[in-house]
Write a protein that holds these residues in place. Structure first.
Motif, PDB file in Angstrom:
ATOM      1  N   THR A  34       0.833  -1.213   0.000  1.00 44.55           N
ATOM      2  CA  THR A  34       0.000   0.000   0.000  1.00 44.55           C
ATOM      3  C   THR A  34       0.864   1.258   0.000  1.00 44.55           C
ATOM      4  OG1 THR A  34      -1.676  -1.221   1.255  1.00 44.55           O
ATOM      5  CG2 THR A  34      -1.886   1.176   1.179  1.00 44.55           C
ATOM      6  N   VAL A  35       1.935   1.240   0.794  1.00 47.02           N
ATOM      7  CA  VAL A  35       2.841   2.384   0.822  1.00 47.02           C
ATOM      8  C   VAL A  35       3.448   2.619  -0.553  1.00 47.02           C
ATOM      9  CG1 VAL A  35       5.045   3.227   1.720  1.00 47.02           C
ATOM     10  CG2 VAL A  35       3.377   2.227   3.278  1.00 47.02           C
ATOM     11  N   GLU A  36       3.843   1.540  -1.228  1.00 50.37           N
ATOM     12  CA  GLU A  36       4.433   1.683  -2.559  1.00 50.37           C
ATOM     13  C   GLU A  36       3.408   2.228  -3.552  1.00 50.37           C
ATOM     14  OE1 GLU A  36       6.692  -1.006  -5.993  1.00 50.37           O
ATOM     15  OE2 GLU A  36       6.050  -1.909  -4.109  1.00 50.37           O
ATOM     16  N   ARG A  37       2.191   1.720  -3.469  1.00 48.11           N
ATOM     17  CA  ARG A  37       1.136   2.170  -4.378  1.00 48.11           C
ATOM     18  C   ARG A  37       0.852   3.661  -4.191  1.00 48.11           C
ATOM     19  NH1 ARG A  37      -5.246   0.207  -4.148  1.00 48.11           N
ATOM     20  NH2 ARG A  37      -6.004   1.584  -5.839  1.00 48.11           N
ATOM     21  N   LEU A  38       0.693   4.078  -2.949  1.00 50.11           N
ATOM     22  CA  LEU A  38       0.376   5.478  -2.689  1.00 50.11           C
ATOM     23  C   LEU A  38       1.572   6.384  -2.987  1.00 50.11           C
ATOM     24  CD1 LEU A  38      -1.733   5.230   0.587  1.00 50.11           C
ATOM     25  CD2 LEU A  38      -2.513   5.431  -1.774  1.00 50.11           C
ATOM     26  N   SER A  39       2.788   5.923  -2.704  1.00 46.21           N
ATOM     27  CA  SER A  39       3.987   6.727  -3.000  1.00 46.21           C
ATOM     28  C   SER A  39       4.090   6.982  -4.494  1.00 46.21           C
ATOM     29  CB  SER A  39       5.239   6.021  -2.488  1.00 46.21           C
ATOM     30  OG  SER A  39       5.229   5.892  -1.090  1.00 46.21           O
ATOM     31  N   THR A  40       3.793   5.945  -5.292  1.00 45.74           N
ATOM     32  CA  THR A  40       3.837   6.106  -6.743  1.00 45.74           C
ATOM     33  C   THR A  40       2.773   7.090  -7.217  1.00 45.74           C
ATOM     34  OG1 THR A  40       4.638   3.840  -6.999  1.00 45.74           O
ATOM     35  CG2 THR A  40       3.678   4.884  -8.938  1.00 45.74           C
ATOM     36  N   LEU A  41       1.586   6.981  -6.649  1.00 50.24           N
ATOM     37  CA  LEU A  41       0.512   7.909  -7.004  1.00 50.24           C
ATOM     38  C   LEU A  41       0.876   9.347  -6.670  1.00 50.24           C
ATOM     39  CD1 LEU A  41      -2.884   6.247  -5.996  1.00 50.24           C
ATOM     40  CD2 LEU A  41      -2.250   7.133  -8.248  1.00 50.24           C
ATOM     41  N   VAL A  42       1.403   9.554  -5.461  1.00 49.72           N
ATOM     42  CA  VAL A  42       1.776  10.900  -5.031  1.00 49.72           C
ATOM     43  C   VAL A  42       2.880  11.461  -5.921  1.00 49.72           C
ATOM     44  CG1 VAL A  42       2.904  12.190  -3.163  1.00 49.72           C
ATOM     45  CG2 VAL A  42       1.007  10.640  -2.651  1.00 49.72           C
ATOM     46  N   ALA A  43       3.854  10.619  -6.267  1.00 49.89           N
ATOM     47  CA  ALA A  43       4.939  11.083  -7.133  1.00 49.89           C
ATOM     48  C   ALA A  43       4.424  11.462  -8.516  1.00 49.89           C
ATOM     49  CB  ALA A  43       6.011   9.998  -7.241  1.00 49.89           C
ATOM     50  N   GLN A  44       3.518  10.653  -9.070  1.00 49.24           N
ATOM     51  CA  GLN A  44       2.948  10.964 -10.381  1.00 49.24           C
ATOM     52  C   GLN A  44       2.144  12.266 -10.333  1.00 49.24           C
ATOM     53  OE1 GLN A  44       0.667   7.427 -11.184  1.00 49.24           O
ATOM     54  NE2 GLN A  44       2.385   6.344 -12.152  1.00 49.24           N
ATOM     55  N   ALA A  45       1.379  12.434  -9.269  1.00 48.87           N
ATOM     56  CA  ALA A  45       0.574  13.647  -9.155  1.00 48.87           C
ATOM     57  C   ALA A  45       1.450  14.872  -8.963  1.00 48.87           C
ATOM     58  CB  ALA A  45      -0.390  13.510  -7.970  1.00 48.87           C
ATOM     59  N   ARG A  46       2.511  14.740  -8.144  1.00 44.76           N
ATOM     60  CA  ARG A  46       3.421  15.864  -7.952  1.00 44.76           C
ATOM     61  C   ARG A  46       4.076  16.261  -9.267  1.00 44.76           C
ATOM     62  NH1 ARG A  46       7.213  13.698  -4.937  1.00 44.76           N
ATOM     63  NH2 ARG A  46       6.321  14.174  -2.901  1.00 44.76           N
ATOM     64  N   THR A  95      13.580  30.903   2.410  1.00 44.42           N
ATOM     65  CA  THR A  95      13.983  30.519   3.768  1.00 44.42           C
ATOM     66  C   THR A  95      15.307  29.778   3.815  1.00 44.42           C
ATOM     67  OG1 THR A  95      12.829  28.400   3.667  1.00 44.42           O
ATOM     68  CG2 THR A  95      11.564  30.315   4.431  1.00 44.42           C
ATOM     69  N   GLY A  96      15.836  29.417   2.661  1.00 41.30           N
ATOM     70  CA  GLY A  96      17.040  28.600   2.642  1.00 41.30           C
ATOM     71  C   GLY A  96      16.738  27.121   2.530  1.00 41.30           C
ATOM     72  N   ASP A  97      15.464  26.753   2.687  1.00 39.04           N
ATOM     73  CA  ASP A  97      15.040  25.362   2.555  1.00 39.04           C
ATOM     74  C   ASP A  97      14.885  25.027   1.077  1.00 39.04           C
ATOM     75  OD1 ASP A  97      14.211  22.836   3.146  1.00 39.04           O
ATOM     76  OD2 ASP A  97      12.460  23.429   4.328  1.00 39.04           O
ATOM     77  N   VAL A  98      14.799  23.749   0.770  1.00 38.94           N
ATOM     78  CA  VAL A  98      14.565  23.336  -0.612  1.00 38.94           C
ATOM     79  C   VAL A  98      13.134  23.672  -0.991  1.00 38.94           C
ATOM     80  CG1 VAL A  98      16.279  21.495  -0.519  1.00 38.94           C
ATOM     81  CG2 VAL A  98      13.921  21.012   0.119  1.00 38.94           C
ATOM     82  N   ASP A  99      12.832  23.625  -2.291  1.00 45.27           N
ATOM     83  CA  ASP A  99      11.479  23.897  -2.752  1.00 45.27           C
ATOM     84  C   ASP A  99      10.504  22.885  -2.175  1.00 45.27           C
ATOM     85  OD1 ASP A  99      12.373  26.016  -4.245  1.00 45.27           O
ATOM     86  OD2 ASP A  99      12.582  24.848  -6.096  1.00 45.27           O
ATOM     87  N   ALA A 100       9.279  23.318  -2.023  1.00 47.55           N
ATOM     88  CA  ALA A 100       8.254  22.446  -1.438  1.00 47.55           C
ATOM     89  C   ALA A 100       8.104  21.139  -2.206  1.00 47.55           C
ATOM     90  CB  ALA A 100       6.915  23.180  -1.390  1.00 47.55           C
ATOM     91  N   SER A 101       8.286  21.206  -3.530  1.00 45.26           N
ATOM     92  CA  SER A 101       8.117  19.999  -4.346  1.00 45.26           C
ATOM     93  C   SER A 101       9.190  18.957  -4.085  1.00 45.26           C
ATOM     94  CB  SER A 101       8.123  20.373  -5.836  1.00 45.26           C
ATOM     95  OG  SER A 101       9.367  20.961  -6.193  1.00 45.26           O
ATOM     96  N   GLU A 102      10.298  19.363  -3.448  1.00 45.37           N
ATOM     97  CA  GLU A 102      11.394  18.441  -3.204  1.00 45.37           C
ATOM     98  C   GLU A 102      11.385  17.900  -1.781  1.00 45.37           C
ATOM     99  OE1 GLU A 102      15.019  20.389  -4.185  1.00 45.37           O
ATOM    100  OE2 GLU A 102      14.277  21.127  -6.088  1.00 45.37           O
ATOM    101  N   ARG A 103      10.449  18.346  -0.946  1.00 46.91           N
ATOM    102  CA  ARG A 103      10.395  17.877   0.433  1.00 46.91           C
ATOM    103  C   ARG A 103       9.523  16.642   0.533  1.00 46.91           C
ATOM    104  NH1 ARG A 103       8.463  23.698   2.603  1.00 46.91           N
ATOM    105  NH2 ARG A 103      10.034  24.931   1.507  1.00 46.91           N
ATOM    106  N   GLU A 104       9.693  15.921   1.630  1.00 50.13           N
ATOM    107  CA  GLU A 104       8.845  14.754   1.885  1.00 50.13           C
ATOM    108  C   GLU A 104       7.446  15.222   2.221  1.00 50.13           C
ATOM    109  OE1 GLU A 104       8.616  10.890   4.894  1.00 50.13           O
ATOM    110  OE2 GLU A 104      10.255  12.343   5.036  1.00 50.13           O
ATOM    111  N   ASP A 105       6.456  14.516   1.718  1.00 51.11           N
ATOM    112  CA  ASP A 105       5.066  14.876   2.001  1.00 51.11           C
ATOM    113  C   ASP A 105       4.721  14.464   3.423  1.00 51.11           C
ATOM    114  OD1 ASP A 105       4.227  15.759  -0.707  1.00 51.11           O
ATOM    115  OD2 ASP A 105       4.830  13.725  -1.208  1.00 51.11           O
ATOM    116  N   VAL A 106       4.037  15.357   4.126  1.00 49.32           N
ATOM    117  CA  VAL A 106       3.614  15.065   5.499  1.00 49.32           C
ATOM    118  C   VAL A 106       2.140  15.389   5.639  1.00 49.32           C
ATOM    119  CG1 VAL A 106       5.872  15.509   6.482  1.00 49.32           C
ATOM    120  CG2 VAL A 106       4.257  17.391   6.267  1.00 49.32           C
ATOM    121  N   ALA A 107       1.527  14.733   6.579  1.00 49.36           N
ATOM    122  CA  ALA A 107       0.113  14.999   6.838  1.00 49.36           C
ATOM    123  C   ALA A 107      -0.026  16.283   7.606  1.00 49.36           C
ATOM    124  CB  ALA A 107      -0.492  13.841   7.649  1.00 49.36           C
TER     125      ALA A 107
END
Length: 335
Positions: A58-70, A319-331
């Motif tokens: 399930t984690v792999e399935r959702l990670s792939t979906l999130v990556a495709q959508a991003r 802010t010196g942080d990476v772009d939002a698109s490059e960060r890990e997704d969090v709830a």
């Protein structure tokens, strides 16, 4: 959480997101809005599954979906040269500027401690006697002695490389070890202040203090400022362990840690410049005013870079942080 029930309840959203993500260029306005909403929703689902029932499939399935959508939302990647340029025009100067409340006081404290130690040593022969034997001190402080000849002890190129490597290690230690409650940067700053104060004090006691400062200033202004920046940013990282604010401690350390990496990469360049000055300008035959002038110009340019370019970038939201698109997704969490 019952994973089977969770999957059955949300599988329609996941399938719809996958369908929209595979044709981003042909979406209507409503579908684009739907894509964004589903992306945010499935990102939350992924975080929930990871934290509560980390089923690999399930984690792999959702990670792939999130990556495709991003990928569908952000489009093609920015060219590398634009990323490189933006790093030096926005991300790096903003990261250093936003930490000035830490590294400017650190620098002032360093110079204060250095001055106190130097004055104490210069005015107390008994302290000098406790440091080393009189003949050893004379050998270090005489014309052409250890303090003066140090800067021409090796060929300019190899000396500059050695200095650069050493200073880079000191800066890296300040930055990375700062996570230990900010104590290592304070210790490293203090030991460096003691060493500089020792040399200045002994040279002034020998009547050669102005010459010694003329040797230190060309490279030392920029070099020490880089160390102050490293120490200050490292201490700010360590403070996140103590007080992360409204973020979780993990989120605060992740964000500050990414900024620390940016500063570390930038200081490599700054210390390279100071190393070149120390290897080629400090021991050169130029008059003292010219050598010190070069050091002052380098320092002023760096400060302008931080407080003009960096301040402008920070006001634009950098802010010196990476772009939002490059960060890990969090709830999302309630605060």
């Amino acid at each position: 959480m019952d994973l089977d029930v969770f999957i059955e309840r949300h599988s329609a959203s996941w399938q719809r997101l996958g369908k929209l993500a595979r044709r981003p260029g042909r979406l209507t306005g409503a579908e684009a809005d739907e894509l964004i909403e589903l992306y945010q929703r499935v990102t939350t689902h992924l975080s929930i599954v990871r934290s509560q029932t980390p089923d690999p499939a399930t984690v792999e399935r959702l990670s792939t979906l999130v990556a495709q959508a991003r990928s569908a939302l952000t489009g093609t990647h920015t060219p590398a040269w634009k990323v490189f340029t933006r790093f030096f025009t926005h991300r790096l100067p903003a990261a250093i500027y936003l930490g000035w409340r830490w590294w400017v006081p650190a620098g002032l404290a360093f110079y204060l401690v250095t001055g106190i130690i130097a004055a104490w040593i210069a005015s107390n022969p008994e302290v000098q006697a406790a440091i080393a034997a009189p003949e050893e001190i004379r050998e270090m402080t005489r014309a052409g002695g250890g303090y003066e000849s140090y800067y021409s002890s090796d060929p300019a190129g190899s000396f500059a490389a050695k200095v650069w490597t050493n200073n880079a290690w000191v800066a890296a230690a300040c930055l990375l070890l700062g996570v230990l409650f900010a104590l290592p940067p304070i210790y490293l700053l203090f030991t460096n202040a003691v060493n500089v104060g020792l040399g200045v004090g002994l040279m002034f006691s020998a009547g050669r203090g102005e010459l010694f400062l003329g040797l230190l200033a060309p490279h030392g202004l920029l070099e020490l400022t880089a160390v102050f920046v490293a120490a200050g940013i490292g201490m700010r990282l360590g403070w996140q362990v103590i007080d992360p604010g409204r973020r979780t401690r993990a989120q605060a350390l992740a964000a500050e840690g990414r900024s620390v990496v940016a500063v570390a990469l930038g200081l490599v360049v700054v210390l390279l410049v100071s190393g070149v000055i120390e290897g080629f300008v400090t021991p050169s035959g130029l008059p003292t005013w010219a050598r010190v002038g070069i050091g002052v110009v380098a320092e002023v340019l760096f400060l302008l870079y931080v407080f003009v370019i960096g301040r402008r970038a920070a006001q634009e939201g950098e802010t010196g942080d990476v772009d939002a698109s490059e960060r890990e997704d969090v709830a999302p969490v309630s605060v």
